[in-house]
Design a protein around this motif. Structure first.
Motif, PDB file in Angstrom:
ATOM      1  N   SER A   7       0.831  -1.205   0.000  1.00  0.00           N
ATOM      2  CA  SER A   7       0.000   0.000   0.000  1.00  0.00           C
ATOM      3  C   SER A   7       0.869   1.260   0.000  1.00  0.00           C
ATOM      4  CB  SER A   7      -0.931   0.003   1.215  1.00  0.00           C
ATOM      5  OG  SER A   7      -1.843  -1.061   1.124  1.00  0.00           O
ATOM      6  N   ARG A   8       1.951   1.239   0.763  1.00  0.00           N
ATOM      7  CA  ARG A   8       2.864   2.394   0.780  1.00  0.00           C
ATOM      8  C   ARG A   8       3.536   2.554  -0.585  1.00  0.00           C
ATOM      9  NH1 ARG A   8       3.944   7.190   3.353  1.00  0.00           N
ATOM     10  NH2 ARG A   8       5.788   7.903   2.279  1.00  0.00           N
ATOM     11  N   LYS A   9       3.886   1.459  -1.228  1.00  0.00           N
ATOM     12  CA  LYS A   9       4.497   1.533  -2.562  1.00  0.00           C
ATOM     13  C   LYS A   9       3.526   2.146  -3.563  1.00  0.00           C
ATOM     14  CE  LYS A   9       7.827  -2.167  -1.907  1.00  0.00           C
ATOM     15  NZ  LYS A   9       8.300  -3.481  -2.358  1.00  0.00           N
ATOM     16  N   ILE A  10       2.242   1.850  -3.422  1.00  0.00           N
ATOM     17  CA  ILE A  10       1.233   2.452  -4.297  1.00  0.00           C
ATOM     18  C   ILE A  10       1.173   3.962  -4.057  1.00  0.00           C
ATOM     19  CG2 ILE A  10      -1.265   2.595  -4.719  1.00  0.00           C
ATOM     20  CD1 ILE A  10      -1.255  -0.514  -4.309  1.00  0.00           C
ATOM     21  N   LEU A  11       1.217   4.366  -2.810  1.00  0.00           N
ATOM     22  CA  LEU A  11       1.264   5.805  -2.513  1.00  0.00           C
ATOM     23  C   LEU A  11       2.508   6.450  -3.114  1.00  0.00           C
ATOM     24  CD1 LEU A  11       0.018   5.965   1.179  1.00  0.00           C
ATOM     25  CD2 LEU A  11      -1.211   6.617  -0.888  1.00  0.00           C
ATOM     26  N   ASN A  12       3.635   5.755  -3.035  1.00  0.00           N
ATOM     27  CA  ASN A  12       4.872   6.285  -3.618  1.00  0.00           C
ATOM     28  C   ASN A  12       4.763   6.432  -5.133  1.00  0.00           C
ATOM     29  OD1 ASN A  12       5.959   6.346  -1.057  1.00  0.00           O
ATOM     30  ND2 ASN A  12       7.093   4.432  -1.304  1.00  0.00           N
ATOM     31  N   LEU A  13       4.110   5.474  -5.789  1.00  0.00           N
ATOM     32  CA  LEU A  13       3.885   5.586  -7.235  1.00  0.00           C
ATOM     33  C   LEU A  13       3.028   6.801  -7.542  1.00  0.00           C
ATOM     34  CD1 LEU A  13       3.284   1.860  -8.221  1.00  0.00           C
ATOM     35  CD2 LEU A  13       5.207   3.303  -8.928  1.00  0.00           C
ATOM     36  N   SER A  14       2.039   7.061  -6.712  1.00  0.00           N
ATOM     37  CA  SER A  14       1.195   8.230  -6.902  1.00  0.00           C
ATOM     38  C   SER A  14       1.992   9.520  -6.677  1.00  0.00           C
ATOM     39  CB  SER A  14      -0.003   8.171  -5.953  1.00  0.00           C
ATOM     40  OG  SER A  14      -0.795   9.323  -6.095  1.00  0.00           O
ATOM     41  N   LEU A  15       2.793   9.538  -5.624  1.00  0.00           N
ATOM     42  CA  LEU A  15       3.624  10.713  -5.342  1.00  0.00           C
ATOM     43  C   LEU A  15       4.579  11.033  -6.486  1.00  0.00           C
ATOM     44  CD1 LEU A  15       4.474  10.119  -1.587  1.00  0.00           C
ATOM     45  CD2 LEU A  15       3.337  12.144  -2.527  1.00  0.00           C
ATOM     46  N   SER A  16       5.084   9.976  -7.132  1.00  0.00           N
ATOM     47  CA  SER A  16       6.032  10.161  -8.232  1.00  0.00           C
ATOM     48  C   SER A  16       5.330  10.307  -9.584  1.00  0.00           C
ATOM     49  CB  SER A  16       7.028   9.003  -8.278  1.00  0.00           C
ATOM     50  OG  SER A  16       6.361   7.795  -8.589  1.00  0.00           O
ATOM     51  N   LYS A  17       4.009  10.437  -9.554  1.00  0.00           N
ATOM     52  CA  LYS A  17       3.192  10.672 -10.755  1.00  0.00           C
ATOM     53  C   LYS A  17       3.240   9.505 -11.745  1.00  0.00           C
ATOM     54  CE  LYS A  17       2.370  15.136  -9.732  1.00  0.00           C
ATOM     55  NZ  LYS A  17       1.798  15.217  -8.442  1.00  0.00           N
ATOM     56  N   ARG A  18       3.499   8.290 -11.257  1.00  0.00           N
ATOM     57  CA  ARG A  18       3.486   7.108 -12.116  1.00  0.00           C
ATOM     58  C   ARG A  18       2.169   6.339 -12.004  1.00  0.00           C
ATOM     59  NH1 ARG A  18       8.961   4.168 -10.666  1.00  0.00           N
ATOM     60  NH2 ARG A  18       8.909   5.454  -8.819  1.00  0.00           N
ATOM     61  N   LEU A  19       1.297   6.815 -11.112  1.00  0.00           N
ATOM     62  CA  LEU A  19       0.003   6.187 -10.897  1.00  0.00           C
ATOM     63  C   LEU A  19      -0.961   7.278 -10.459  1.00  0.00           C
ATOM     64  CD1 LEU A  19      -1.701   3.534 -10.481  1.00  0.00           C
ATOM     65  CD2 LEU A  19      -0.933   3.609  -8.113  1.00  0.00           C
ATOM     66  N   GLN A  20      -2.162   7.273 -11.022  1.00  0.00           N
ATOM     67  CA  GLN A  20      -3.171   8.259 -10.632  1.00  0.00           C
ATOM     68  C   GLN A  20      -4.240   7.581  -9.786  1.00  0.00           C
ATOM     69  OE1 GLN A  20      -3.502  11.850 -11.298  1.00  0.00           O
ATOM     70  NE2 GLN A  20      -4.749  11.299  -9.541  1.00  0.00           N
ATOM     71  N   LEU A  21      -4.399   8.035  -8.568  1.00  0.00           N
ATOM     72  CA  LEU A  21      -5.452   7.556  -7.695  1.00  0.00           C
ATOM     73  C   LEU A  21      -6.686   8.426  -7.920  1.00  0.00           C
ATOM     74  CD1 LEU A  21      -3.335   7.139  -4.433  1.00  0.00           C
ATOM     75  CD2 LEU A  21      -3.871   5.406  -6.161  1.00  0.00           C
ATOM     76  N   ILE A  22      -7.858   7.808  -7.935  1.00  0.00           N
ATOM     77  CA  ILE A  22      -9.087   8.541  -8.226  1.00  0.00           C
ATOM     78  C   ILE A  22     -10.095   8.289  -7.118  1.00  0.00           C
ATOM     79  CG2 ILE A  22     -10.989   8.825  -9.879  1.00  0.00           C
ATOM     80  CD1 ILE A  22      -9.025   7.831 -12.044  1.00  0.00           C
ATOM     81  N   GLY A  23     -10.770   9.344  -6.711  1.00  0.00           N
ATOM     82  CA  GLY A  23     -11.799   9.252  -5.687  1.00  0.00           C
ATOM     83  C   GLY A  23     -12.916  10.230  -6.008  1.00  0.00           C
ATOM     84  N   CYS A  24     -13.883  10.289  -5.130  1.00  0.00           N
ATOM     85  CA  CYS A  24     -15.002  11.226  -5.276  1.00  0.00           C
ATOM     86  C   CYS A  24     -15.424  11.668  -3.881  1.00  0.00           C
ATOM     87  CB  CYS A  24     -16.152  10.583  -6.040  1.00  0.00           C
ATOM     88  SG  CYS A  24     -16.929   9.197  -5.176  1.00  0.00           S
ATOM     89  N   ASN A  25     -16.429  12.513  -3.798  1.00  0.00           N
ATOM     90  CA  ASN A  25     -16.873  13.002  -2.483  1.00  0.00           C
ATOM     91  C   ASN A  25     -17.278  11.854  -1.559  1.00  0.00           C
ATOM     92  OD1 ASN A  25     -16.419  15.781  -2.763  1.00  0.00           O
ATOM     93  ND2 ASN A  25     -18.316  16.029  -3.909  1.00  0.00           N
ATOM     94  N   LYS A  26     -17.971  10.845  -2.081  1.00  0.00           N
ATOM     95  CA  LYS A  26     -18.395   9.728  -1.234  1.00  0.00           C
ATOM     96  C   LYS A  26     -17.197   8.945  -0.715  1.00  0.00           C
ATOM     97  CE  LYS A  26     -23.021   8.863  -3.065  1.00  0.00           C
ATOM     98  NZ  LYS A  26     -23.884   7.892  -3.764  1.00  0.00           N
ATOM     99  N   THR A  27     -16.179   8.731  -1.556  1.00  0.00           N
ATOM    100  CA  THR A  27     -15.002   7.988  -1.086  1.00  0.00           C
ATOM    101  C   THR A  27     -14.207   8.827  -0.097  1.00  0.00           C
ATOM    102  OG1 THR A  27     -13.615   8.651  -2.974  1.00  0.00           O
ATOM    103  CG2 THR A  27     -14.871   6.591  -3.190  1.00  0.00           C
TER     104      THR A  27
END
Length: 139
Positions: A7-27
């Motif tokens: 899970s931390r590695k996924i956050l790191n990918l997002s921080l480095s702009k190699r992965l885009q996490l998507i959410g909405c108001n409900k999430t």
């Protein structure tokens, strides 16, 4: 979540702009409720964080996208109706993967072409496809 956890590695990918996490108001609302649970307070304090800091990080890392009306009203055959939003959001923005440890979401794997995989499976697949890219820890 340890610094070497999937899970931390996924956050790191997002921080480095190699992965885009998507959410909405409900999430976001659900996330806020979870991180403010009393049992979480001692976990955040051990890591020198607060629930407010974690929520601020979420808002920084997660691109907000509200499901379109077409998908917002789509019935999702999932055991926990509160989890339907993740599929509605994925369908609305064209995402093909939901990364989750949620048993109900994993049980519905393959719905409308959307794969549900655990963080471990995602990181293992990512590292196979990108063997020369290390996923470094961001502190």
């Amino acid at each position: 979540m340890g610094y070497k956890s999937p899970s931390r590695k996924i956050l790191n990918l997002s921080l480095s702009k190699r992965l885009q996490l998507i959410g909405c108001n409900k999430t976001l609302i659900e996330f806020c409720e979870k991180v403010k649970l009393p049992r979480m307070k001692q976990y955040w304090e051990k890591k020198y964080f607060s629930s407010d800091k974690i929520i601020q990080d979420y808002q920084t890392l997660v691109m907000m996208h509200e499901p379109t009306e077409k998908y917002e009203e789509t019935e999702i055959p999932i055991r926990d109706p509160d989890d339907a939003i993740f599929f509605q959001l994925a369908m609305s923005c064209g995402a093909k993967i939901i990364i989750s440890n949620d048993e109900d979401a994993l049980a519905l794997n393959g719905y409308e072409g959307i794969k549900v995989i655990t963080p471990e499976v995602f990181i293992n697949a990512y590292q196979k496809v990108n063997p020369t890219q290390s996923i470094v820890s961001a502190s």
